[in-house]
Design a protein around this motif. Sequence first.
Motif, mmCIF file in Angstrom:
data_model
loop_
_atom_site.group_PDB
_atom_site.id
_atom_site.type_symbol
_atom_site.label_atom_id
_atom_site.label_comp_id
_atom_site.label_asym_id
_atom_site.label_seq_id
_atom_site.Cartn_x
_atom_site.Cartn_y
_atom_site.Cartn_z
ATOM 1 N N LEU A 222 41.834 48.658 -20.157
ATOM 2 C CA LEU A 222 42.817 48.680 -19.080
ATOM 3 C C LEU A 222 42.327 49.444 -17.855
ATOM 4 O O LEU A 222 43.011 49.473 -16.830
ATOM 5 N N GLY A 223 41.175 50.091 -17.972
ATOM 6 C CA GLY A 223 40.598 50.760 -16.816
ATOM 7 C C GLY A 223 41.106 52.158 -16.554
ATOM 8 O O GLY A 223 41.066 52.639 -15.408
ATOM 9 N N TYR A 224 41.586 52.839 -17.600
ATOM 10 C CA TYR A 224 42.052 54.213 -17.457
ATOM 11 C C TYR A 224 41.325 55.102 -18.463
ATOM 12 O O TYR A 224 40.758 54.619 -19.436
ATOM 13 N N SER A 225 41.397 56.409 -18.259
ATOM 14 C CA SER A 225 40.852 57.319 -19.259
ATOM 15 C C SER A 225 41.838 57.416 -20.422
ATOM 16 O O SER A 225 43.066 57.342 -20.229
ATOM 17 N N TYR A 226 41.309 57.593 -21.618
ATOM 18 C CA TYR A 226 42.181 57.720 -22.790
ATOM 19 C C TYR A 226 43.045 58.961 -22.671
ATOM 20 O O TYR A 226 44.226 58.954 -23.039
ATOM 21 N N PHE A 227 42.487 60.045 -22.170
ATOM 22 C CA PHE A 227 43.238 61.284 -21.981
ATOM 23 C C PHE A 227 44.463 61.028 -21.110
ATOM 24 O O PHE A 227 45.566 61.504 -21.399
ATOM 25 N N TYR A 228 44.286 60.243 -20.047
ATOM 26 C CA TYR A 228 45.384 59.964 -19.126
ATOM 27 C C TYR A 228 46.472 59.106 -19.768
ATOM 28 O O TYR A 228 47.656 59.449 -19.734
ATOM 29 N N ILE A 229 46.074 57.963 -20.357
ATOM 30 C CA ILE A 229 47.123 57.067 -20.874
ATOM 31 C C ILE A 229 47.833 57.658 -22.091
ATOM 32 O O ILE A 229 49.016 57.399 -22.299
ATOM 33 N N SER A 230 47.144 58.461 -22.896
ATOM 34 C CA SER A 230 47.814 59.040 -24.066
ATOM 35 C C SER A 230 48.882 60.035 -23.632
ATOM 36 O O SER A 230 49.978 60.073 -24.200
ATOM 37 N N HIS A 231 48.579 60.837 -22.604
ATOM 38 C CA HIS A 231 49.572 61.774 -22.095
ATOM 39 C C HIS A 231 50.702 61.061 -21.362
ATOM 40 O O HIS A 231 51.868 61.437 -21.484
ATOM 41 N N LEU A 232 50.353 60.028 -20.612
ATOM 42 C CA LEU A 232 51.382 59.251 -19.918
ATOM 43 C C LEU A 232 52.306 58.579 -20.915
ATOM 44 O O LEU A 232 53.535 58.569 -20.746
ATOM 45 N N PHE A 233 51.746 58.017 -21.976
ATOM 46 C CA PHE A 233 52.546 57.328 -22.986
ATOM 47 C C PHE A 233 53.544 58.288 -23.631
ATOM 48 O O PHE A 233 54.728 57.960 -23.779
ATOM 49 N N THR A 234 53.076 59.464 -23.998
ATOM 50 C CA THR A 234 53.962 60.452 -24.617
ATOM 51 C C THR A 234 55.037 60.899 -23.645
ATOM 52 O O THR A 234 56.212 61.039 -24.007
ATOM 53 N N ASN A 235 54.639 61.108 -22.393
ATOM 54 C CA ASN A 235 55.578 61.550 -21.373
ATOM 55 C C ASN A 235 56.680 60.528 -21.131
ATOM 56 O O ASN A 235 57.849 60.879 -20.931
ATOM 57 N N LYS A 236 56.322 59.238 -21.161
ATOM 58 C CA LYS A 236 57.287 58.182 -20.844
ATOM 59 C C LYS A 236 58.120 57.739 -22.052
ATOM 60 O O LYS A 236 59.262 57.313 -21.897
ATOM 61 N N THR A 237 57.559 57.802 -23.249
ATOM 62 C CA THR A 237 58.246 57.247 -24.419
ATOM 63 C C THR A 237 58.767 58.300 -25.388
ATOM 64 O O THR A 237 59.597 57.987 -26.242
ATOM 65 N N GLY A 238 58.251 59.509 -25.298
ATOM 66 C CA GLY A 238 58.684 60.543 -26.234
ATOM 67 C C GLY A 238 57.977 60.489 -27.574
ATOM 68 O O GLY A 238 58.310 61.245 -28.492
ATOM 69 N N ARG A 239 57.011 59.606 -27.711
ATOM 70 C CA ARG A 239 56.223 59.536 -28.934
ATOM 71 C C ARG A 239 54.758 59.335 -28.551
ATOM 72 O O ARG A 239 54.464 58.851 -27.474
ATOM 73 N N SER A 240 53.868 59.720 -29.452
ATOM 74 C CA SER A 240 52.449 59.630 -29.115
ATOM 75 C C SER A 240 51.954 58.192 -29.217
ATOM 76 O O SER A 240 52.535 57.358 -29.931
ATOM 77 N N LEU A 241 50.873 57.923 -28.509
ATOM 78 C CA LEU A 241 50.247 56.604 -28.573
ATOM 79 C C LEU A 241 49.780 56.314 -29.993
ATOM 80 O O LEU A 241 49.886 55.180 -30.478
ATOM 81 N N GLN A 242 49.269 57.326 -30.683
ATOM 82 C CA GLN A 242 48.824 57.155 -32.066
ATOM 83 C C GLN A 242 49.982 56.748 -32.966
ATOM 84 O O GLN A 242 49.844 55.868 -33.822
ATOM 85 N N GLU A 243 51.142 57.366 -32.781
ATOM 86 C CA GLU A 243 52.318 57.029 -33.595
ATOM 87 C C GLU A 243 52.750 55.586 -33.354
ATOM 88 O O GLU A 243 53.097 54.869 -34.301
ATOM 89 N N TYR A 244 52.726 55.165 -32.088
ATOM 90 C CA TYR A 244 53.134 53.795 -31.785
ATOM 91 C C TYR A 244 52.140 52.793 -32.356
ATOM 92 O O TYR A 244 52.526 51.750 -32.910
ATOM 93 N N TYR A 245 50.863 53.109 -32.233
ATOM 94 C CA TYR A 245 49.817 52.258 -32.808
ATOM 95 C C TYR A 245 49.998 52.128 -34.320
ATOM 96 O O TYR A 245 49.906 51.027 -34.873
ATOM 97 N N ASN A 246 50.268 53.253 -34.983
ATOM 98 C CA ASN A 246 50.501 53.227 -36.437
ATOM 99 C C ASN A 246 51.690 52.335 -36.783
ATOM 100 O O ASN A 246 51.662 51.597 -37.781
ATOM 101 N N GLN A 247 52.740 52.389 -35.962
ATOM 102 C CA GLN A 247 53.935 51.588 -36.210
ATOM 103 C C GLN A 247 53.646 50.092 -36.051
ATOM 104 O O GLN A 247 54.036 49.278 -36.899
#
Length: 307
Positions: A222-247
């Motif tokens: 997607l053209g972003y740093s992993y550090f950036y999108i993982s923090h953005l995802f948590t900030n916007k959804t209230g859950r971690s990117l890893q948790e959503y991926y696991n789901q």
Amino acid sequence: MEEIFNFNKQYKGKLHFNNCYTENQDISDEITLIQIGDLFCEGDRFIEKHEQICYEISLVISGYGTFCTNDQSYKVKQGDIYLNVPGEFHSGKADASEPFRYFYLGFDFNEKSLHNDLLCKIKQAFDRVVYPIARDTIGMEYPFVKFFSEIIENNECSKEMMKMFLKQIVIMAYRSFSGNSSTPYLPENERDEGNKIVYKVIHYLENNIEGIQNLPLIAEKLGYSYFYISHLFTNKTGRSLQEYYNQIRFEKAKDFIQKDQMSFTQIAEKLNYGSIHSFSRAFKKMAGYSPSEFKRLQEQSPEKPET
């Protein structure tokens, strides 16, 4: 800086490496670097019991294992920070099926740190820690990786960069243990775009779950740093990117089991689990059932095992 241990040494046919750099350097005016390293264990491998001569921060990057402090055992997993202080006796063991990989930093506070109010406070806090595990919620992996990069680069700026990353790791560990985590900052234009970026991540996950071998690949695509999108995802959804991926991966696994067209081993491979054991463990953690129990209950009553 001297590199010790063999990076790709093989044990019993399984990869094991310990990338350790050490020199007892005062790269910082206030913190003495004892050693910093990247350790990946084979399954069931022991870390021999030894006495701590310095403070040590370990960050579990992947897998599972057990750390022991003064004969007290603690289970650790990806995202856990483990703290040891001088005088403790420390040992460990990697999980049999999903052995852990972790970064570690051995350091000490030198005399100049006594004149820094914050570092004095951090030292006192570390010395008082009773439960040695905290969760990394602010991205400690980043300064570790950047520190390793500077060791390899080793140019005229590297020492100053390492000084910053060394102090950053120590402060981030303090924040994690004290519960004083920072909130990621997003510029105004990125706040407006944040929902769109998170939607892109979700869309990519849901449509490419079988081809995702690790989460940083999503950021790359997607053209972003992993550090950036993982923090953005948590900030916007209230859950971690890893948790959503696991789901998402769990839901796909359920779908495959219900269709009954593949073996559990094939499902594990298709969804990029490391082994049938890690697939079974992850599935049971999400569903409360093992894959075989889920399949049996599905055959008896399709409604019963829904989670």
